[in-house]
Design an enzyme around this catalytic site. Structure first.
Site, PDB file in Angstrom:
ATOM      1  N   SER A   1       0.804  -1.221   0.000  1.00  0.00           N
ATOM      2  CA  SER A   1       0.000   0.000   0.000  1.00  0.00           C
ATOM      3  C   SER A   1       0.838   1.272   0.000  1.00  0.00           C
ATOM      4  O   SER A   1       0.388   2.326  -0.461  1.00  0.00           O
ATOM      5  CB  SER A   1      -0.948   0.006   1.207  1.00  0.00           C
ATOM      6  OG  SER A   1      -0.224  -0.100   2.418  1.00  0.00           O
TER       7      SER A   1
ATOM      8  N   ASP B   1      -3.485   7.902   9.900  1.00  0.00           N
ATOM      9  CA  ASP B   1      -3.175   6.576  10.457  1.00  0.00           C
ATOM     10  C   ASP B   1      -1.724   6.460  10.913  1.00  0.00           C
ATOM     11  O   ASP B   1      -1.339   5.485  11.569  1.00  0.00           O
ATOM     12  CB  ASP B   1      -3.521   5.462   9.465  1.00  0.00           C
ATOM     13  CG  ASP B   1      -2.718   5.514   8.168  1.00  0.00           C
ATOM     14  OD1 ASP B   1      -1.736   6.274   8.088  1.00  0.00           O
ATOM     15  OD2 ASP B   1      -3.076   4.790   7.221  1.00  0.00           O
TER      16      ASP B   1
ATOM     17  N   HIS C   1       0.679   5.558   6.423  1.00  0.00           N
ATOM     18  CA  HIS C   1       0.722   5.811   4.978  1.00  0.00           C
ATOM     19  C   HIS C   1       1.053   7.269   4.668  1.00  0.00           C
ATOM     20  O   HIS C   1       0.452   8.180   5.265  1.00  0.00           O
ATOM     21  CB  HIS C   1      -0.614   5.435   4.332  1.00  0.00           C
ATOM     22  CG  HIS C   1      -0.925   3.976   4.432  1.00  0.00           C
ATOM     23  ND1 HIS C   1      -1.725   3.459   5.429  1.00  0.00           N
ATOM     24  CD2 HIS C   1      -0.512   2.923   3.673  1.00  0.00           C
ATOM     25  CE1 HIS C   1      -1.811   2.144   5.274  1.00  0.00           C
ATOM     26  NE2 HIS C   1      -1.085   1.796   4.230  1.00  0.00           N
TER      27      HIS C   1
END
Length: 200
Positions: free
Chosen positions: A29, A176, A179
């Site tokens: 990701s 978060d 990321h």
């Protein structure tokens, strides 16, 4: 007539050479660009920087898949390499570390991926990652050393920490804390570019 044909030949040759080289960025990701637009993820930004530096023959392909671990590397390569890439930037391992997987297994999977690539004559560039300090000094130290050992063993172009200046910095990450945001992706692209600009 001859000068005209010669000019056409030059134009054709330049166009042909510019479309010849592919760099696959194989990751998770972080590479996919979770939470940002595809064009803002670091592979797209890296391609732009390469083109601005005169390396217009390189196309950078974003092959990031959220949740991927090192165990998926070879299987994904077998599919992706049908496009005949010239190089792969291997940036996997973050999910292994965050899940507390055995580093010996992660290293084994990365080694298998590197060996597979080399057998396919696809150049490997290895992107290193670190784990947060809360995972304990023993684990984080061993995790970091894994990439260093692999780069030396297989004589790879190595980016020690692709998230340098980004990892752990709230300014460059989404809420978060894991990321990167758009500004973070720009820094990651530059970290990689600084190594690759003299290598590609």
């Amino acid at each position: 007539m001859r000068p005209f044909l010669f000019s056409l030949l030059i134009i054709f040759s330049c166009s042909f050479s510019f479309a010849q080289k592919k760099l696959i960025v194989l990751g998770d990701s972080l590479t996919e660009g979770f939470g940002v637009a595809k064009e803002a993820a670091y592979p797209a930004v890296l391609e732009k920087k390469l083109h601005e530096a005169g390396k217009k023959e390189w196309t950078v392909i974003n092959s990031g898949v959220s949740g991927s671990t090192t165990a998926s590397a070879v299987t994904r390569m077998k599919w992706l390499y049908k496009s005949k890439p010239d190089a792969v930037l291997l940036v996997l391992g973050a999910n292994d570390g965050l899940r507390g997987l055995k580093i010996e297994d992660s290293e084994k999977h990365l080694a298998e991926a590197i060996e597979y690539s080399q057998k396919q004559n696809v150049r490997v560039i290895l992107g290193g990652l670190y784990m947060p300090p809360n995972y304990g000094a023993a684990y984080t130290g061993k995790f970091k050393k894994m990439y260093e050992s692999l780069s030396k063993k297989y004589k790879l172009t190595f980016i020690p920490f692709v998230l340098d200046k980004v990892g752990g910095n709230p300014k460059y990450n989404l809420a978060d804390g894991i990321h990167p945001n758009e500004e973070g992706h720009k820094i990651i692209a530059d970290n990689i570019f600084q190594v690759l600009k003299g290598e590609l």
